[in-house]
Design an enzyme around this catalytic site. Structure first.
Site, PDB file in Angstrom:
ATOM      1  CG  ASN A   9      -1.682   1.250   1.434  1.00 11.49           C
ATOM      2  OD1 ASN A   9      -1.807   2.051   0.517  1.00 11.49           O
ATOM      3  ND2 ASN A   9      -2.237   1.441   2.632  1.00 11.49           N
ATOM      4  CD1 TRP A  10       3.794   1.094  -2.600  1.00  9.79           C
ATOM      5  CD2 TRP A  10       3.635   1.945  -4.661  1.00  9.79           C
ATOM      6  NE1 TRP A  10       4.543   0.312  -3.446  1.00  9.79           N
ATOM      7  CE2 TRP A  10       4.468   0.814  -4.714  1.00  9.79           C
ATOM      8  CE3 TRP A  10       3.390   2.647  -5.840  1.00  9.79           C
ATOM      9  CZ2 TRP A  10       5.056   0.361  -5.899  1.00  9.79           C
ATOM     10  CZ3 TRP A  10       3.970   2.202  -7.022  1.00  9.79           C
ATOM     11  CH2 TRP A  10       4.796   1.076  -7.044  1.00  9.79           C
ATOM     12  CE  LYS A  11       0.305   3.312   4.798  1.00  2.98           C
ATOM     13  NZ  LYS A  11       0.174   3.441   6.234  1.00  2.98           N
ATOM     14  CG  HIS A  96      -5.801   1.651   5.164  1.00  2.31           C
ATOM     15  ND1 HIS A  96      -5.313   2.623   6.000  1.00  2.31           N
ATOM     16  CD2 HIS A  96      -4.790   0.770   4.974  1.00  2.31           C
ATOM     17  CE1 HIS A  96      -4.038   2.344   6.291  1.00  2.31           C
ATOM     18  NE2 HIS A  96      -3.706   1.224   5.678  1.00  2.31           N
ATOM     19  CD  GLU A  98      -2.864   5.356   6.756  1.00  2.00           C
ATOM     20  OE1 GLU A  98      -2.858   5.485   5.525  1.00  2.00           O
ATOM     21  OE2 GLU A  98      -1.943   4.776   7.379  1.00  2.00           O
ATOM     22  CD  GLU A 168      -3.567  -2.909   7.246  1.00  2.79           C
ATOM     23  OE1 GLU A 168      -2.415  -3.002   6.860  1.00  2.79           O
ATOM     24  OE2 GLU A 168      -4.318  -1.964   6.951  1.00  2.79           O
ATOM     25  N   GLY A 174       2.294   1.830  10.765  1.00  2.00           N
ATOM     26  CA  GLY A 174       3.197   2.981  10.650  1.00  2.00           C
ATOM     27  C   GLY A 174       3.923   3.323  11.938  1.00  2.00           C
ATOM     28  CB  SER A 214       5.163  -2.127  11.793  1.00  2.00           C
ATOM     29  OG  SER A 214       4.736  -0.809  12.064  1.00  2.00           O
ATOM     30  N   GLY A 235       2.826  -1.178   4.288  1.00  2.00           N
ATOM     31  CA  GLY A 235       2.914   0.238   3.946  1.00  2.00           C
ATOM     32  C   GLY A 235       4.364   0.629   3.717  1.00  2.00           C
ATOM     33  N   GLY A 236       5.008   1.123   4.768  1.00  2.00           N
ATOM     34  CA  GLY A 236       6.369   1.679   4.675  1.00  2.00           C
ATOM     35  C   GLY A 236       7.352   0.798   3.916  1.00  2.00           C
TER      36      GLY A 236
HETATM   37  C1  PEP Z   1      -0.744  -0.090   5.915  1.00  2.00           C
HETATM   38  O1  PEP Z   1      -0.758   1.050   5.501  1.00  2.00           O
HETATM   39  O2  PEP Z   1      -1.674  -0.835   5.617  1.00  2.00           O
HETATM   40  C2  PEP Z   1       0.359  -0.514   6.758  1.00  2.00           C
HETATM   41  C3  PEP Z   1       0.289  -1.683   7.323  1.00  2.00           C
HETATM   42  O3  PEP Z   1       1.426   0.356   6.923  1.00  2.00           O
HETATM   43  P1  PEP Z   1       2.844   0.001   7.618  1.00  2.00           P
HETATM   44  O4  PEP Z   1       3.334  -1.283   7.007  1.00  2.00           O
HETATM   45  O5  PEP Z   1       3.722   1.165   7.288  1.00  2.00           O
HETATM   46  O6  PEP Z   1       2.595  -0.152   9.070  1.00  2.00           O
END
Ligand code: PEP
Length: 253
Positions: A9-11, A96, A98, A168, A174, A214, A235-236
């Site tokens: 997920n590049w956000k 999600h 966010e 999640e 994050g 994460s 994500g990251g």
């Molecule tokens: C996400 O955005 O779904 C996520 C899990 O981010 P991260 O891996 O950065 O925690």
């Protein structure tokens, strides 16, 4: 047999030219991937066409990060299912954390989106997960049950073949605080139990449940070794080519 789905997920990161280059590099770096594993990337809306072009002919699937629940019309700034389908998008992240917490999306709205995506032939990745205070108050399973029951309301048993769940925990997204494999497994086993209550054991056993929060190239193997963890939503670390490649090439330990 459940399929493994390793997703990035590049956000709100990467401009189209950067996204295109990253996708081209990823196509090369995962060329020799295990056939049982699906890899997906979810760029921002404006990057979807360039990424679609870059992944043409590869095993990488294209996902969007959100979608509006209406067919078309006066919804300034929104993106419809038809727009995504026309580009060649296959999956869409819905609910999600966010979207839930920054943009105040409710279970009811997310449910409308899930049903609309399915009706249009897009595969929803329904994201669920508890806040830290909910976990500390012993409400983890109650929150995830509610998000599953409400998010999947009126989704048929047949349609469940096209639904992916992403567990999640909000406290892990994050933050660098990845859930331990044991905590993720216990929670995801309980999520599968909810699916079984809703649809029966056979259907529940076939639903891919990803873990997200994460995930890195160092934590992926332990997580993917658990019985009820069928993939990762990242994500990251999905913005780092080497790390995401290693995540896609996870080993069960
Ligand atoms: C996400 O955005 O779904 C996520 C899990 O981010 P991260 O891996 O950065 O925690």
């Amino acid at each position: 047999m459940r399929k493994y789905l390793m997703a990035g997920n590049w956000k709100m990161n990467l401009v189209p030219s950067e996204a295109k280059k990253f996708a081209e590099d990823l196509v090369k770096s995962i060329k020799d991937l295990d056939k049982d594993v699906e890899v997906m990337i979810c760029p921002s809306f404006v990057c979807l066409p360039a990424v679609k072009e870059a992944i043409k002919g590869s095993i990488i699937k294209l996902g969007a990060q959100n979608m509006n629940e209406n067919e078309k019309g006066a919804f300034t700034g929104e993106i419809s299912a038809d727009m995504l389908l026309d580009i060649g998008v296959e999956y869409v992240l819905l609910g999600h954390s966010e979207r839930r917490h920054i943009y105040k999306e409710t279970d009811q709205l997310i449910n409308k989106k899930v049903k609309y995506a399915l009706a249009k032939g897009l595969k929803p990745v329904l994201c669920i997960g508890e806040l830290l205070e909910e976990r500390e108050a012993g409400k983890t399973d109650e929150v995830n049950r509610r998000q599953l029951v409400e998010g999947l309301k009126d989704v048929s048993a047949n349609d469940m073949a096209n639904v992916v769940i992403a567990y999640e925990p909000v406290w892990a997204i994050g933050t660098g605080k990845v859930a331990t494999p044991e905590i993720a497994e216990e929670t995801q086993a309980n999520c599968r139990k909810v699916l079984s209550d809703l649809y029966g054991q056979t259907i529940a056993n076939n639903v891919t449940i990803q873990y997200g929060g994460s995930v890195t190239d160092t934590s992926v193997d332990g997580l993917m070794s658990q019985k009820n963890i069928d993939g990762a939503l990242v994500g990251g670390a999905s913005l780092k080519l080497d790390a995401f490649t290693r995540i896609a090439k996870f080993n069960k330990v």
